[in-house]
Design a protein around this motif. Structure first.
Motif, PDB file in Angstrom:
ATOM      1  N   SER A  52     -13.983-118.069 -88.685  1.00 44.11           N
ATOM      2  CA  SER A  52     -12.608-117.659 -88.786  1.00 44.11           C
ATOM      3  C   SER A  52     -11.056-118.583 -87.940  1.00 44.11           C
ATOM      4  O   SER A  52     -10.793-119.061 -89.032  1.00 44.11           O
ATOM      5  N   VAL A  53     -11.165-118.380 -86.503  1.00 42.91           N
ATOM      6  CA  VAL A  53     -10.627-118.295 -85.898  1.00 42.91           C
ATOM      7  C   VAL A  53     -10.683-120.138 -86.144  1.00 42.91           C
ATOM      8  O   VAL A  53      -9.237-120.814 -86.372  1.00 42.91           O
ATOM      9  N   ALA A 109      -8.887-121.202 -89.504  1.00 44.98           N
ATOM     10  CA  ALA A 109      -7.583-120.925 -89.406  1.00 44.98           C
ATOM     11  C   ALA A 109      -7.312-121.699 -88.978  1.00 44.98           C
ATOM     12  O   ALA A 109      -5.612-121.787 -89.274  1.00 44.98           O
ATOM     13  N   TYR A 141      -3.857-124.372 -90.792  1.00 43.46           N
ATOM     14  CA  TYR A 141      -3.024-124.118 -89.718  1.00 43.46           C
ATOM     15  C   TYR A 141      -2.426-125.831 -89.514  1.00 43.46           C
ATOM     16  O   TYR A 141      -1.463-126.071 -90.020  1.00 43.46           O
ATOM     17  N   ALA A 160      -3.778-120.297 -93.611  1.00 39.84           N
ATOM     18  CA  ALA A 160      -4.295-119.708 -92.502  1.00 39.84           C
ATOM     19  C   ALA A 160      -3.994-118.594 -91.368  1.00 39.84           C
ATOM     20  O   ALA A 160      -4.596-118.190 -91.014  1.00 39.84           O
ATOM     21  N   GLY A 162      -6.545-116.099 -90.554  1.00 41.01           N
ATOM     22  CA  GLY A 162      -6.376-115.615 -89.005  1.00 41.01           C
ATOM     23  C   GLY A 162      -6.427-113.990 -89.543  1.00 41.01           C
ATOM     24  O   GLY A 162      -6.774-112.714 -88.519  1.00 41.01           O
ATOM     25  N   ALA A 208      -9.777-112.436 -89.316  1.00 41.38           N
ATOM     26  CA  ALA A 208     -10.059-112.942 -88.254  1.00 41.38           C
ATOM     27  C   ALA A 208      -9.700-111.921 -87.348  1.00 41.38           C
ATOM     28  O   ALA A 208     -10.383-110.885 -86.041  1.00 41.38           O
TER      29      ALA A 208
END
Length: 142
Positions: free
Chosen positions: A52-53, A56, A60, A68, A72, A75
């Motif tokens: 997930s990070v 994101a 982004y 994103a 985020g 996350a």
């Protein structure tokens, strides 16, 4: 993870609570041993946050800021799940493994069950956020 936690919320824990204490303790110890002994489970449990990070960050950098933000948010929700798991649920699991069990059953029926419901809600929110991000990503990349 949302499905796993939900299954515990609606079937496993109520079913165990309806039985006797010895069965409750024995079953929870067996569940915990199976999960702890599974490298696949542990890997997926942690990789969900890392994926997930990373997603994101990719969104982004690709200029898809709204996507994103949704990834985020997922996350952050899942990070909260990990924090709850490592600070509440796992310590209770470890305490159950190291005692006769009867002293901790009531805390399982209250604290462990309550935090598991919170983990279910957070994982479901993360899943919904990821679904929204997927829709936005699809629209942005057509």
């Amino acid at each position: 993870m949302a499905g796993l936690f939900f299954a515990f919320d609606v079937s496993v824990m109520p079913g165990l609570a309806a039985g006797d204490e010895r069965v409750y303790v024995t079953a929870m110890r067996a569940f915990n041993a199976a999960i702890d002994g599974s490298p696949l489970f542990g890997t997926i449990f942690v990789l969900a946050l890392l994926a997930s990070v990373a997603s994101a960050a990719v969104e982004y950098r690709g200029g898809r800021r709204a996507t994103a933000l949704w990834v985020g948010a997922a996350a952050v929700a899942y990070l909260a799940v990990l924090v709850i798991t490592f600070t509440v649920n796992i310590p209770l699991n470890n305490e159950l493994a190291g005692t006769d069990g009867s002293a901790i059953v009531e805390r399982f029926k209250t604290t462990w069950v309550t935090t598991n419901i919170i983990r279910t809600v957070l994982c479901t929110a993360a899943l919904a956020a990821l679904a929204r991000a997927l829709v936005l990503h699809g629209r942005a990349t057509r």
